[in-house]
Write a protein that holds these residues in place. Structure first.
Motif, PDB file in Angstrom:
ATOM      1  N   SER A   1       0.836  -1.328  -0.044  1.00 21.21           N
ATOM      2  CA  SER A   1      -0.007   0.075   0.122  1.00 21.21           C
ATOM      3  C   SER A   1       0.834   1.255  -0.009  1.00 21.21           C
ATOM      4  CB  SER A   1      -0.937  -0.047   1.121  1.00 21.21           C
ATOM      5  OG  SER A   1      -0.405  -0.061   2.436  1.00 21.21           O
ATOM      6  N   LEU A   2       0.220   2.462  -0.296  1.00 26.38           N
ATOM      7  CA  LEU A   2       0.908   3.528  -0.426  1.00 26.38           C
ATOM      8  C   LEU A   2       0.316   4.545   0.440  1.00 26.38           C
ATOM      9  CD1 LEU A   2       1.493   3.744  -4.478  1.00 26.38           C
ATOM     10  CD2 LEU A   2       2.904   2.818  -2.735  1.00 26.38           C
ATOM     11  N   ASN A   3       0.966   5.198   1.194  1.00 27.02           N
ATOM     12  CA  ASN A   3       0.496   6.253   2.155  1.00 27.02           C
ATOM     13  C   ASN A   3       0.395   7.744   1.527  1.00 27.02           C
ATOM     14  OD1 ASN A   3       0.248   4.662   4.179  1.00 27.02           O
ATOM     15  ND2 ASN A   3       2.418   4.991   5.112  1.00 27.02           N
ATOM     16  N   LYS A   4       1.316   7.814   0.371  1.00 27.82           N
ATOM     17  CA  LYS A   4       1.287   8.837  -0.609  1.00 27.82           C
ATOM     18  C   LYS A   4       1.308   8.517  -1.870  1.00 27.82           C
ATOM     19  CE  LYS A   4       3.895  11.985   2.584  1.00 27.82           C
ATOM     20  NZ  LYS A   4       5.188  11.555   2.439  1.00 27.82           N
ATOM     21  N   SER A   5       1.051   9.180  -2.700  1.00 24.03           N
ATOM     22  CA  SER A   5       1.132   9.045  -4.019  1.00 24.03           C
ATOM     23  C   SER A   5       2.656   9.149  -4.396  1.00 24.03           C
ATOM     24  CB  SER A   5       0.295   9.700  -4.956  1.00 24.03           C
ATOM     25  OG  SER A   5       0.688  11.432  -4.981  1.00 24.03           O
ATOM     26  N   ILE A   6       3.188   8.173  -5.592  1.00 22.12           N
ATOM     27  CA  ILE A   6       4.385   8.106  -5.789  1.00 22.12           C
ATOM     28  C   ILE A   6       4.590   8.081  -7.405  1.00 22.12           C
ATOM     29  CG2 ILE A   6       6.519   6.767  -5.890  1.00 22.12           C
ATOM     30  CD1 ILE A   6       5.796   5.523  -3.338  1.00 22.12           C
ATOM     31  N   THR A   7       5.406   8.943  -7.795  1.00 23.13           N
ATOM     32  CA  THR A   7       5.424   9.016  -9.111  1.00 23.13           C
ATOM     33  C   THR A   7       6.776   8.378  -9.635  1.00 23.13           C
ATOM     34  OG1 THR A   7       4.535  11.286  -9.241  1.00 23.13           O
ATOM     35  CG2 THR A   7       6.000  10.837 -11.448  1.00 23.13           C
ATOM     36  N   GLY A   8       6.438   7.717 -10.635  1.00 27.57           N
ATOM     37  CA  GLY A   8       7.631   6.745 -11.229  1.00 27.57           C
ATOM     38  C   GLY A   8       7.775   5.244 -10.582  1.00 27.57           C
ATOM     39  N   LEU A   9       6.856   5.225  -9.547  1.00 28.85           N
ATOM     40  CA  LEU A   9       7.380   3.870  -8.876  1.00 28.85           C
ATOM     41  C   LEU A   9       7.202   2.560  -9.654  1.00 28.85           C
ATOM     42  CD1 LEU A   9       7.190   2.562  -5.768  1.00 28.85           C
ATOM     43  CD2 LEU A   9       4.622   2.291  -6.146  1.00 28.85           C
ATOM     44  N   ARG A  10       8.387   1.706  -9.328  1.00 34.25           N
ATOM     45  CA  ARG A  10       8.009   0.478 -10.005  1.00 34.25           C
ATOM     46  C   ARG A  10       8.357  -0.598  -8.986  1.00 34.25           C
ATOM     47  NH1 ARG A  10      13.960   0.526 -13.316  1.00 34.25           N
ATOM     48  NH2 ARG A  10      15.146   0.376 -11.573  1.00 34.25           N
ATOM     49  N   VAL A  11       7.671  -1.502  -9.084  1.00 36.64           N
ATOM     50  CA  VAL A  11       7.637  -2.620  -8.170  1.00 36.64           C
ATOM     51  C   VAL A  11       8.090  -3.760  -8.938  1.00 36.64           C
ATOM     52  CG1 VAL A  11       6.472  -4.174  -6.593  1.00 36.64           C
ATOM     53  CG2 VAL A  11       5.778  -1.776  -6.662  1.00 36.64           C
ATOM     54  N   GLY A  12       9.330  -4.474  -8.359  1.00 46.28           N
ATOM     55  CA  GLY A  12       9.893  -5.233  -9.223  1.00 46.28           C
ATOM     56  C   GLY A  12      10.264  -6.744  -8.444  1.00 46.28           C
ATOM     57  N   ILE A  13      10.272  -7.898  -9.076  1.00 49.23           N
ATOM     58  CA  ILE A  13      10.803  -8.950  -8.384  1.00 49.23           C
ATOM     59  C   ILE A  13      12.234  -9.507  -9.032  1.00 49.23           C
ATOM     60  CG2 ILE A  13       8.598  -9.774  -7.713  1.00 49.23           C
ATOM     61  CD1 ILE A  13       8.822 -11.725 -10.300  1.00 49.23           C
ATOM     62  N   TYR A  14      13.041 -10.215  -8.446  1.00 49.11           N
ATOM     63  CA  TYR A  14      14.113 -11.073  -9.009  1.00 49.11           C
ATOM     64  C   TYR A  14      14.057 -12.277  -8.686  1.00 49.11           C
ATOM     65  CZ  TYR A  14      16.032  -7.433  -5.720  1.00 49.11           C
ATOM     66  OH  TYR A  14      16.447  -6.509  -4.823  1.00 49.11           O
ATOM     67  N   LEU A  15      14.578 -13.074  -9.489  1.00 46.19           N
ATOM     68  CA  LEU A  15      14.492 -14.314  -9.281  1.00 46.19           C
ATOM     69  C   LEU A  15      16.075 -14.991  -9.138  1.00 46.19           C
ATOM     70  CD1 LEU A  15      12.360 -16.522  -9.029  1.00 46.19           C
ATOM     71  CD2 LEU A  15      13.000 -17.465 -11.188  1.00 46.19           C
ATOM     72  N   LEU A  16      16.444 -15.654  -8.277  1.00 49.39           N
ATOM     73  CA  LEU A  16      17.862 -16.028  -7.969  1.00 49.39           C
ATOM     74  C   LEU A  16      18.011 -17.617  -7.643  1.00 49.39           C
ATOM     75  CD1 LEU A  16      17.976 -13.305  -6.077  1.00 49.39           C
ATOM     76  CD2 LEU A  16      20.220 -13.808  -6.463  1.00 49.39           C
ATOM     77  N   SER A  17      19.023 -18.245  -8.448  1.00 46.56           N
ATOM     78  CA  SER A  17      19.013 -19.791  -7.950  1.00 46.56           C
ATOM     79  C   SER A  17      19.634 -19.694  -6.761  1.00 46.56           C
ATOM     80  CB  SER A  17      20.034 -20.461  -9.226  1.00 46.56           C
ATOM     81  OG  SER A  17      21.026 -20.006  -8.939  1.00 46.56           O
ATOM     82  N   THR A  18      19.604 -20.828  -6.132  1.00 47.85           N
ATOM     83  CA  THR A  18      20.264 -21.104  -4.784  1.00 47.85           C
ATOM     84  C   THR A  18      21.967 -21.002  -4.808  1.00 47.85           C
ATOM     85  OG1 THR A  18      19.840 -23.498  -4.880  1.00 47.85           O
ATOM     86  CG2 THR A  18      18.297 -22.416  -3.637  1.00 47.85           C
ATOM     87  N   ARG A  19      22.140 -21.159  -6.094  1.00 46.86           N
ATOM     88  CA  ARG A  19      23.633 -21.019  -6.179  1.00 46.86           C
ATOM     89  C   ARG A  19      24.099 -19.457  -6.317  1.00 46.86           C
ATOM     90  NH1 ARG A  19      26.089 -25.362  -9.263  1.00 46.86           N
ATOM     91  NH2 ARG A  19      27.229 -24.153 -10.624  1.00 46.86           N
ATOM     92  N   GLY A  20      23.231 -18.616  -6.235  1.00 49.15           N
ATOM     93  CA  GLY A  20      23.513 -17.137  -6.108  1.00 49.15           C
ATOM     94  C   GLY A  20      23.400 -16.350  -7.339  1.00 49.15           C
ATOM     95  N   GLU A  21      23.146 -17.341  -8.568  1.00 49.54           N
ATOM     96  CA  GLU A  21      22.733 -16.838  -9.794  1.00 49.54           C
ATOM     97  C   GLU A  21      21.525 -16.032  -9.843  1.00 49.54           C
ATOM     98  OE1 GLU A  21      24.413 -20.378 -12.311  1.00 49.54           O
ATOM     99  OE2 GLU A  21      22.800 -20.544 -11.089  1.00 49.54           O
ATOM    100  N   LEU A  22      21.788 -14.905 -10.688  1.00 50.72           N
ATOM    101  CA  LEU A  22      20.629 -14.023 -10.826  1.00 50.72           C
ATOM    102  C   LEU A  22      19.972 -14.554 -12.208  1.00 50.72           C
ATOM    103  CD1 LEU A  22      18.701 -11.581 -10.265  1.00 50.72           C
ATOM    104  CD2 LEU A  22      20.124 -10.314 -11.337  1.00 50.72           C
ATOM    105  N   VAL A  23      18.633 -15.026 -11.879  1.00 54.76           N
ATOM    106  CA  VAL A  23      18.148 -15.469 -13.176  1.00 54.76           C
ATOM    107  C   VAL A  23      17.274 -14.326 -14.201  1.00 54.76           C
ATOM    108  CG1 VAL A  23      16.483 -17.436 -14.173  1.00 54.76           C
ATOM    109  CG2 VAL A  23      17.613 -17.730 -11.940  1.00 54.76           C
ATOM    110  N   PHE A  24      16.689 -13.546 -13.360  1.00 56.22           N
ATOM    111  CA  PHE A  24      16.130 -12.336 -14.177  1.00 56.22           C
ATOM    112  C   PHE A  24      15.666 -11.373 -13.260  1.00 56.22           C
ATOM    113  CE2 PHE A  24      12.078 -15.210 -14.258  1.00 56.22           C
ATOM    114  CZ  PHE A  24      11.539 -14.238 -13.469  1.00 56.22           C
ATOM    115  N   THR A  25      15.280 -10.237 -13.701  1.00 54.23           N
ATOM    116  CA  THR A  25      14.719  -9.114 -12.888  1.00 54.23           C
ATOM    117  C   THR A  25      13.566  -8.627 -13.729  1.00 54.23           C
ATOM    118  OG1 THR A  25      17.001  -8.584 -12.105  1.00 54.23           O
ATOM    119  CG2 THR A  25      15.163  -6.849 -11.945  1.00 54.23           C
ATOM    120  N   SER A  26      12.521  -8.307 -13.021  1.00 54.04           N
ATOM    121  CA  SER A  26      11.356  -7.961 -14.021  1.00 54.04           C
ATOM    122  C   SER A  26      10.535  -6.723 -13.201  1.00 54.04           C
ATOM    123  CB  SER A  26      10.503  -8.872 -14.404  1.00 54.04           C
ATOM    124  OG  SER A  26       9.557  -8.536 -15.069  1.00 54.04           O
ATOM    125  N   PHE A  27      10.065  -5.712 -13.748  1.00 54.63           N
ATOM    126  CA  PHE A  27       9.339  -4.718 -13.138  1.00 54.63           C
ATOM    127  C   PHE A  27       8.013  -4.645 -13.674  1.00 54.63           C
ATOM    128  CE2 PHE A  27      13.929  -3.219 -12.693  1.00 54.63           C
ATOM    129  CZ  PHE A  27      13.703  -3.036 -11.374  1.00 54.63           C
TER     130      PHE A  27
END
Lengths: 420, 275
Positions: free
Chosen positions: A303-329
């Motif tokens: 939730s947002l307590n105030k409005s935000i401009t340009g907000l991007r909410v992203g996830i990243y997926l990593l393998s348990t070996r620590g490799e970054l699989v991807f990032t997405s917003f």
């Protein structure tokens, strides 16, 4: 002479919750609470948190010890105690050797001063003598790669240059014990690579290093032993491979869902309030074990307590070996980007679907973050939850051998018989 | 195995030892922070170093017009501009040192929460940084003396201990105020008023001789800056030498300084958590 570098015995650190962010603690509050008995009582009863609770451990000379744990597990507090920024409430720490801390690169940099001036200032702040800085000056400049701008005020530097210079100074500190927190979380990949290289040099020189990181592959690469912290106590200490595995597999009791309570959310996240991160299977049920042949849904509730401009909410997926699989917003798509340029106050759900037949079998870590590009990072949890992918029915299962790599996509193959 | 520096971290209970040796070990940091403050101040201002001259000079001119010209306050037989500038000089040293130093801990919060060093360094180097302005303003004083043909005597050497006393006064008070400012930001709003009232309680625009002798002078001497300013006029212009007021001023400064040091040390351990 013992070969111990750090010996911590039963250290505890108590915070009053109000104290953590007491920026508005004014005389008025004190006067009000002195007169208002109810208010006074309420304040006295206000919850206390033990950021560190009865923690004991030893670090040998020359050992590189990793420290991992969730946000709020007490890692930063531990480093602050060891670097003497704050005192423990109880307990004793004996430290044999000079401690250098990299709690944040660029501490004490002043934007108006030139690169050269900041090298001297920052060096002194980090505990170097003037002669020491002068003798390392050329190495520092060379490492930072900002040589031609060295007489320019650092406020005109790009953020990459600024970071490189800051890290260069810190990396040339030569204490017997080095305490490092998340320096590698910043900068571009090339820079991170360089930092890691410098860190392993330090480790190989036989100096003691305490390394706190969210980057599991860095932990695995640099440390032999690792401590897992949770709620201020040590859950386990062991060889890093075992500790990382333990942390990733058993550290997450919530199945397929991670929720945040208010104590876990740093004050500077405001106005962004993370609520939950969930992984759902094709039937829409929250789950931590999913099939690679079915689409997987990942959703972030906030939730947002105030409005935000340009907000991007992203996830990243990593393998348990620590490799970054991807990032997405959530605003990667230009239509959504236009439509949600400014998000008003309210309750939100950002949801994405990972296509079927993409991930390989194994455990994955989901991290999330909320930021406005080049403005502010509101919140980040690099290991919010994990889930397991089962590869039954995935391509290539006819051969009973493990497939390497985090992905196991079903690609469109064609076989042509060109000539007889 | 080289000799390792051994550190024992223990929770301190109540009043901590002053540990001034630590301050000496970190003397280079004092130098660098002072240097930073000075450098940054002049870099950001278009008029740069001219401010160090303009501030006391304009204050002196305003005083000369209002108190010397209109109110015709007695100035011990000295031309009023000279008389007031000799007081504005130590006063501005004191008030700028006090102001800078009192807000210094909060201003350096990013350092306090990240890195260990003796916290005393922060208010201390803020006080030291005020010396450069003072040095420049002092040259103007010499110029004024030449203009009015008042020749300095050997008494001028007293300026050195008197300047030290002004700095110690600023440090003593700001040890209290800077630590309190970490707890209550009200302090930084209060400082401009404090220095304003304090200035009227000091013989900047008027002569200390206006204060009746006896008990009143003793009470007046409780203000350490009264002794400093009276001393400056004496050392530069040869007015009446400081009397009992000076002794009381020194005693007060010492009391404030020692209590301030202990209070600061007591509060120090919570700075990183509260700033």
């Amino acid at each position: 002479m013992s070969d111990i570098a750090i010996r911590a015995q039963n250290i505890s650190k108590k915070y009053h919750i109000g104290m953590l962010h007491s920026h508005n603690d004014t005389l008025r509050d004190v006067i009000v609470s002195a007169f208002d008995r109810e208010e006074h009582k309420r304040k006295a009863l206000q919850a206390q948190i033990w950021a560190i609770k009865d923690l004991s451990f030893e670090v040998r000379q020359g050992e590189v010890l990793g420290v991992i744990g969730r946000n709020g597990a007490g890692k930063s507090t531990l480093l602050k105690i060891l670097s003497r920024v704050t005192e423990p409430t109880k307990g004793v720490v004996d430290i044999y050797g000079r401690v250098g801390s990299l709690l944040e690169v660029g501490t004490g940099f002043h934007p108006e001063l030139t690169g050269r001036e900041n090298i001297y200032l920052n060096g002194a702040i980090l505990g170097m003598k003037r002669r020491e800085i002068a003798s390392k000056y050329n190495d520092i400049v060379e490492f930072s790669e900002v040589g031609q701008f060295i007489d320019t005020p650092v406020k005109r530097y790009s953020s990459g240059m600024y970071l490189r210079l800051a890290f260069a100074v810190a990396a040339h500190l030569e204490p017997e014990i080095l305490v490092v927190d998340e320096v590698l979380a910043v900068g571009d990949a090339e820079f991170q690579h360089k930092c890691l290289g410098k860190m392993s040099d330090v480790a190989q020189q036989g100096r003691t290093v305490l390394f706190v990181s969210h980057n599991m592959s860095a932990i695995l690469r640099l440390t032999q032993e690792t401590i897992v912290l949770d709620k201020g106590s040590m859950l386990m200490r062991g060889p890093s491979t075992r500790a990382v595995d333990f942390y990733l597999s058993s550290g997450f009791s919530q199945l397929g869902e991670r929720t945040w309570v208010s104590e876990e959310i740093p004050a500077d996240a405001d106005p962004f309030v993370p609520i939950a991160l969930r992984v759902k299977n094709a039937q829409g049920k929250v789950s931590d074990s999913l099939r690679s042949t079915e689409p997987i849904t990942i959703e972030v509730e906030y939730s947002l307590n105030k409005s935000i401009t340009g907000l991007r909410v992203g996830i990243y997926l990593l393998s348990t070996r620590g490799e970054l699989v991807f990032t997405s917003f959530d605003t990667d798509d230009s239509v959504l980007f236009e439509k949600h340029a400014t998000r008003a106050v309210g309750h939100y759900l950002s949801q994405c679907k990972i296509a079927a037949d993409l991930l390989n079998e194994g455990r994955f870590i989901v991290g999330m973050n909320a930021s406005s590009f080049r403005v502010k990072r509101y919140f980040q949890d690099e290991q919010a939850l994990t889930f397991t992918v089962d590869a039954a029915g995935a391509p290539g299962m006819q051969w009973p051998e493990p497939r390497l790599g985090p992905l196991r996509p079903r690609l469109l193959w064609q076989i042509e018989h060109i000539k007889q | 195995m080289p000799d390792l520096q051994i550190t024992h971290i223990r929770p301190t209970q109540g009043w901590a030892a002053l540990n001034l040796k630590d301050l000496w070990l970190y003397r280079e940091l004092v130098y660098f922070l002072t240097w930073r403050d000075i450098k940054v101040r002049y870099k950001q201002a278009i008029l740069g170093i001219a401010w160090a001259i303009l501030q006391p000079l304009l204050t002196m001119i305003v005083f000369s017009i209002i108190f010397g010209g209109l109110a015709k306050l007695p100035s011990d037989g000295i031309p009023y501009p000279l008389f007031s500038y000799a007081a504005v000089l130590p006063w501005q040293l004191f008030s700028s040192a006090l102001h800078r130093s009192s807000v210094s801990l909060v201003g350096n919060a990013n350092l306090l929460t990240k890195i260990y060093f003796p916290r005393l360094i922060i208010p201390f180097s803020a006080v030291m940084a005020s010396l450069v302005d003072f040095g420049i303003a002092f040259l103007v004083m010499i110029g004024l003396m030449l203009y009015y043909q008042v020749w300095p005597t050997l008494l001028i050497l007293w300026i050195i201990p008197l300047t030290l006393l002004a700095l110690l006064t600023a440090l003593a008070v700001s040890l209290w105020l800077s630590a309190l400012n970490v707890l209550y930001r009200d302090v930084q709003h209060m400082i401009p008023f404090l220095t304003q009232f304090w200035m009227y309680a000091s013989p900047v625009a008027y002569s200390a001789d206006l204060i009746p002798t006896g008990i009143w002078r003793i009470i007046y001497g409780l203000n350490p800056m009264a002794g400093v300013i009276q001393g400056f006029r004496w050392a530069l212009l040869g007015t009446r030498p400081p009397d009992i007021m000076m002794g009381i001023s020194i005693a007060i400064v010492l009391i404030l300084l020692v209590t301030g040091l202990f209070y600061f040390r007591r509060m120090e351990k919570t700075f990183a958590d509260r700033v």
